[in-house]
Design a protein around this motif. Sequence first.
Motif, short mmCIF file in Angstrom:
data_model
loop_
_atom_site.label_atom_id
_atom_site.label_comp_id
_atom_site.label_asym_id
_atom_site.label_seq_id
_atom_site.Cartn_x
_atom_site.Cartn_y
_atom_site.Cartn_z
N PRO A 156 0.80 -1.23 0.00
CA PRO A 156 0.00 0.00 0.00
C PRO A 156 0.83 1.28 0.00
CG PRO A 156 -0.97 -1.59 1.49
CD PRO A 156 0.33 -2.18 1.05
N ILE A 157 2.02 1.23 0.61
CA ILE A 157 2.84 2.44 0.63
C ILE A 157 3.91 2.43 -0.45
CG2 ILE A 157 4.36 1.49 2.45
CD1 ILE A 157 4.72 4.37 3.42
N LEU A 158 4.48 1.25 -0.77
CA LEU A 158 5.61 1.21 -1.69
C LEU A 158 5.22 0.78 -3.10
CD1 LEU A 158 8.38 -0.36 0.55
CD2 LEU A 158 7.91 2.05 0.12
N GLY A 159 4.00 0.25 -3.27
CA GLY A 159 3.57 -0.14 -4.60
C GLY A 159 4.49 -1.19 -5.20
N ASN A 160 4.79 -1.05 -6.49
CA ASN A 160 5.63 -2.01 -7.20
C ASN A 160 6.99 -1.40 -7.51
OD1 ASN A 160 5.81 -4.68 -8.16
ND2 ASN A 160 5.52 -4.01 -10.28
N GLY A 161 7.52 -0.68 -6.50
CA GLY A 161 8.85 -0.08 -6.66
C GLY A 161 9.95 -1.11 -6.52
N LEU A 162 11.19 -0.65 -6.54
CA LEU A 162 12.35 -1.54 -6.55
C LEU A 162 12.38 -2.50 -5.38
CD1 LEU A 162 15.28 0.79 -7.71
CD2 LEU A 162 14.40 -1.23 -8.89
N LEU A 163 11.90 -2.09 -4.23
CA LEU A 163 11.99 -2.96 -3.06
C LEU A 163 11.12 -4.20 -3.19
CD1 LEU A 163 13.21 -3.29 -0.21
CD2 LEU A 163 11.17 -2.17 0.69
N ALA A 168 16.35 18.31 -15.57
CA ALA A 168 17.30 18.17 -14.47
C ALA A 168 18.06 16.85 -14.62
CB ALA A 168 16.55 18.19 -13.13
N GLU A 169 19.33 16.87 -14.27
CA GLU A 169 20.15 15.66 -14.34
C GLU A 169 19.98 14.87 -13.06
OE1 GLU A 169 21.95 14.60 -16.85
OE2 GLU A 169 21.66 16.31 -18.17
N ASP A 170 18.88 14.14 -12.94
CA ASP A 170 18.64 13.40 -11.72
C ASP A 170 17.89 12.11 -12.02
OD1 ASP A 170 16.01 14.20 -12.20
OD2 ASP A 170 15.99 15.72 -10.65
N LEU A 171 17.63 11.35 -10.95
CA LEU A 171 16.99 10.05 -11.12
C LEU A 171 15.59 10.19 -11.72
CD1 LEU A 171 16.87 6.98 -10.60
CD2 LEU A 171 15.95 7.52 -8.34
N LEU A 172 14.84 11.18 -11.29
CA LEU A 172 13.48 11.33 -11.79
C LEU A 172 13.48 11.54 -13.30
CD1 LEU A 172 10.50 11.42 -11.14
CD2 LEU A 172 10.74 13.85 -10.58
N ASP A 191 5.61 4.87 -7.48
CA ASP A 191 6.11 3.74 -6.71
C ASP A 191 7.63 3.80 -6.56
OD1 ASP A 191 3.53 2.88 -6.54
OD2 ASP A 191 3.73 1.24 -8.00
N GLU A 192 8.33 4.16 -7.64
CA GLU A 192 9.79 4.23 -7.56
C GLU A 192 10.23 5.41 -6.70
OE1 GLU A 192 11.37 1.81 -8.34
OE2 GLU A 192 10.21 0.79 -9.89
N VAL A 193 9.59 6.56 -6.88
CA VAL A 193 9.95 7.74 -6.08
C VAL A 193 9.67 7.48 -4.60
CG1 VAL A 193 9.38 10.14 -5.60
CG2 VAL A 193 9.68 9.38 -7.96
N MET A 194 8.50 6.89 -4.29
CA MET A 194 8.15 6.62 -2.90
C MET A 194 9.17 5.68 -2.27
SD MET A 194 5.68 7.47 -0.73
CE MET A 194 4.09 7.64 -1.55
N THR A 195 9.53 4.63 -3.00
CA THR A 195 10.50 3.68 -2.47
C THR A 195 11.83 4.34 -2.19
OG1 THR A 195 9.45 1.82 -3.62
CG2 THR A 195 11.74 1.54 -2.98
N LEU A 196 12.31 5.15 -3.12
CA LEU A 196 13.63 5.75 -2.96
C LEU A 196 13.62 6.87 -1.94
CD1 LEU A 196 14.61 5.62 -6.71
CD2 LEU A 196 15.78 4.43 -4.85
N VAL A 197 12.53 7.60 -1.81
CA VAL A 197 12.45 8.63 -0.77
C VAL A 197 12.48 7.99 0.61
CG1 VAL A 197 10.91 10.31 0.31
CG2 VAL A 197 11.34 10.43 -2.13
N LEU A 198 11.66 6.94 0.79
CA LEU A 198 11.62 6.29 2.10
C LEU A 198 12.94 5.60 2.40
CD1 LEU A 198 8.01 4.79 2.17
CD2 LEU A 198 8.85 6.83 3.30
N ALA A 199 13.43 4.81 1.43
CA ALA A 199 14.67 4.08 1.66
C ALA A 199 15.86 5.04 1.76
CB ALA A 199 14.89 3.08 0.54
N GLY A 200 15.82 6.11 0.98
CA GLY A 200 16.97 6.99 0.91
C GLY A 200 17.17 7.88 2.09
N HIS A 201 16.12 8.18 2.82
CA HIS A 201 16.33 9.09 3.95
C HIS A 201 16.13 8.41 5.30
CE1 HIS A 201 12.04 9.69 4.87
NE2 HIS A 201 12.43 10.37 5.92
N GLU A 202 15.17 7.51 5.40
CA GLU A 202 14.87 6.87 6.68
C GLU A 202 16.06 6.04 7.17
OE1 GLU A 202 12.69 5.10 9.95
OE2 GLU A 202 12.38 6.92 8.79
N THR A 203 16.63 5.23 6.28
CA THR A 203 17.73 4.36 6.69
C THR A 203 18.98 5.16 7.04
OG1 THR A 203 18.30 4.04 4.37
CG2 THR A 203 16.91 2.36 5.38
N THR A 204 19.30 6.17 6.24
CA THR A 204 20.50 6.96 6.50
C THR A 204 20.35 7.79 7.78
OG1 THR A 204 20.87 7.08 4.12
CG2 THR A 204 22.15 8.57 5.50
#
Length: 468
Positions: free
Chosen positions: A83-90, A229-233, A255-268
Amino acid sequence: MTHDARRSPPGPRGHWLLGNLPERRADPLGFFTRIREQYGDVVRYRMGPLQLYQLSHPDDVKRVLVDNARNYQKTRLMQRLRPILGNGLLLSEGDFWMRQRRLAQPAFHRERLAGLATAITGLVGSALQRWEPLADSSQPFDLAAELTRLTLAITGRVLFSADLSEAVDEAGHAVTTALEESNRRVLASVPLPLSLPLAGHRRLKSAIRVLDRLVFELIGQRREGSHRAEDLLSLLMETRDADTGEGMSDAQLRDEVMTLVLAGHETTANALAWTFYLLQQHPEVEARLAHEVFSVLGDRVPGFADLPRLRYTARVFDEALRLYPPAWLISRTALADDVLGGYTIPKGSIVVPLPYVLHRNPAFWEQPESFDPDRFLPERSAARPRFAYLPFGGGQRQCIGNGLALMEGQLVLAMVAQRFRFRLVPGHRVEPQALVTLRPRYGLRVTANRVTMPPDAPGQSTVLGTEG
């Protein structure tokens, strides 16, 4: 399958109906650590009707994540995060996951990381300025929350060229709520449909609405904009399917943005919080870290080229990741029978490589509970199995942002060491909360003390005498 494989590994009996779910819920880290000590490196336990196999030996973990990885896929328990991460990379699998990973990978190449260091240090500098009045007044504050603000800002800037500073409080609260409620769903014996109007479901859906709004606004602004912009998005938005020529839908991008936002900031953020917690408990490590930073940098802002010379700083972060790995648990479902540690693992079983427990296995870590950054010196690491240390997972599904996280950790530690020392507020309780990530349950209430460059520090010289 080897002929001497035993049918089933040992493990705790548990409740006749719930199995070991009560212990798992009450004290997951203590429970998993105890059963390794009592039963060994492969332990069978039960969560309700589910049979799980805890893995604490590098050879078994390597077989699951690398040697026989095709036999293992993400579990149904992890799918409860959909429900939160959808079909993102995780959570995605198979060819779709491979395609998405291949599209995202260039955003994390070393050459690109070098160009992101300046953006990161600029945001760290703004955070340090925000903390200066708190240091001058000796006012306590929640360092864990501040680090979450910082890493969310960094994630938005380096991955999506977005300024999330105005949304950081709202987003941070939504992330915390979403993780807590998602964790309850993962641990539920039978997860109830989200359509039921339960309080937890309402909180989860409200948090997802907040995050969806922020993410879709980000996507919408980029689609309407005239600049690239030269970025992931941009990489994800410009990709086209080889067969149909179609680009990713907004839902896929979400789904990809949500996964990377959550994984990219919460874990670090959690990794940094635990690092500063450990440093204030070990002043000798804290002093040695500061000595290296001042010897290499003086009072100037670090850059990407400085990182190879901040070797003790890197080891401090590595050791904090060992003791408190944010991604503390990995789970997979076996698609066919296998043998791990000499035991038969039946098809359909859930195997659980546990970095938190693996990182404390005394067969591979001397005095595993001690905070000793020098255990990562090359001469002390040479004989250690690669899969004895998994702060970012392993194999082809290793965290795509591990290089970014390590760079970010080094830069933050170095810049903080130039300005502040943190001390826990007396009586503040610190304990790990094992949700989807491993975070300080009650935050990290600290006071900040200013520091200045020691008189004997060699300013901006490149003296490396702190290594050893």
